[in-house]
Design a protein around this motif. Sequence first.
Motif, PDB file in Angstrom:
ATOM      1  N   SER A  10       0.828  -1.202   0.000  1.00 14.73           N
ATOM      2  CA  SER A  10       0.000   0.000   0.000  1.00 14.73           C
ATOM      3  C   SER A  10       0.868   1.260   0.000  1.00 14.73           C
ATOM      4  O   SER A  10       0.584   2.218  -0.725  1.00 14.73           O
ATOM      5  N   ALA A  11       1.930   1.248   0.785  1.00 15.06           N
ATOM      6  CA  ALA A  11       2.832   2.400   0.815  1.00 15.06           C
ATOM      7  C   ALA A  11       3.523   2.585  -0.539  1.00 15.06           C
ATOM      8  O   ALA A  11       3.676   3.714  -1.019  1.00 15.06           O
ATOM      9  N   ALA A  12       3.914   1.485  -1.177  1.00 13.51           N
ATOM     10  CA  ALA A  12       4.560   1.574  -2.482  1.00 13.51           C
ATOM     11  C   ALA A  12       3.600   2.113  -3.542  1.00 13.51           C
ATOM     12  O   ALA A  12       3.974   2.950  -4.365  1.00 13.51           O
ATOM     13  N   VAL A  13       2.361   1.660  -3.502  1.00 17.20           N
ATOM     14  CA  VAL A  13       1.361   2.141  -4.462  1.00 17.20           C
ATOM     15  C   VAL A  13       1.088   3.622  -4.241  1.00 17.20           C
ATOM     16  O   VAL A  13       1.007   4.409  -5.193  1.00 17.20           O
ATOM     17  N   ALA A  14       0.965   4.023  -2.993  1.00 16.76           N
ATOM     18  CA  ALA A  14       0.726   5.437  -2.688  1.00 16.76           C
ATOM     19  C   ALA A  14       1.905   6.289  -3.152  1.00 16.76           C
ATOM     20  O   ALA A  14       1.706   7.379  -3.704  1.00 16.76           O
ATOM     21  N   GLN A  15       3.118   5.789  -2.966  1.00 19.38           N
ATOM     22  CA  GLN A  15       4.293   6.535  -3.409  1.00 19.38           C
ATOM     23  C   GLN A  15       4.318   6.648  -4.934  1.00 19.38           C
ATOM     24  O   GLN A  15       4.622   7.708  -5.476  1.00 19.38           O
ATOM     25  N   ARG A  16       3.971   5.556  -5.634  1.00 20.46           N
ATOM     26  CA  ARG A  16       3.912   5.610  -7.097  1.00 20.46           C
ATOM     27  C   ARG A  16       2.880   6.618  -7.565  1.00 20.46           C
ATOM     28  O   ARG A  16       3.117   7.380  -8.505  1.00 20.46           O
ATOM     29  N   CYS A  17       1.717   6.628  -6.912  1.00 17.03           N
ATOM     30  CA  CYS A  17       0.674   7.600  -7.271  1.00 17.03           C
ATOM     31  C   CYS A  17       1.173   9.024  -7.064  1.00 17.03           C
ATOM     32  O   CYS A  17       0.957   9.899  -7.902  1.00 17.03           O
ATOM     33  N   PHE A  18       1.829   9.256  -5.944  1.00 17.78           N
ATOM     34  CA  PHE A  18       2.347  10.579  -5.634  1.00 17.78           C
ATOM     35  C   PHE A  18       3.373  11.002  -6.681  1.00 17.78           C
ATOM     36  O   PHE A  18       3.338  12.119  -7.194  1.00 17.78           O
TER      37      PHE A  18
END
Length: 151
Positions: A130-138
């Motif tokens: 989830s943190a990796a996906v959020a970072q990619r989105c950001f």
Amino acid sequence: MEGVSEDDLCWLQLDDFRMLLIKTIDPSRITPYLRQCQVLFLLLLFLLTRPGLLPVLIGRALLDMLQRTGMKGYTAFLESLELDYPQLYSRITGKEPNKTFTGPFGPARSDSGLTQFLMSELSRLQRVQSAAVAQRCFLWVCLRAKTCWAQ
């Protein structure tokens, strides 16, 4: 209470514990499970994980978003408390946690140490993902913003 739907009534029962929930819960621990139960979505998680937000504001926003999901969100939220915050679950519901994991793989009793270990590893890996996906989105949003400004 006439005129109050069942979806609203379940959340009204948590109002007495709202500040305790906001102060106690770390949203990053329960959001993977809530996303898995399809009551939180990637865009909402991205908004919740923005840097600079105060933890209290994140907790309030999380509870407000979940409240809009009605009974489904309420059930998933209590299950996440049962898994990650068993003492808090007991205090709110008056019941002992039964450690039943009801995810996409169906219910599984966690009576054994191995099952408990696997559940905790699954939760940990979901938080990392989830943190990796959020970072990619950001990073995608930042890249798009820079691309738009460059034109």
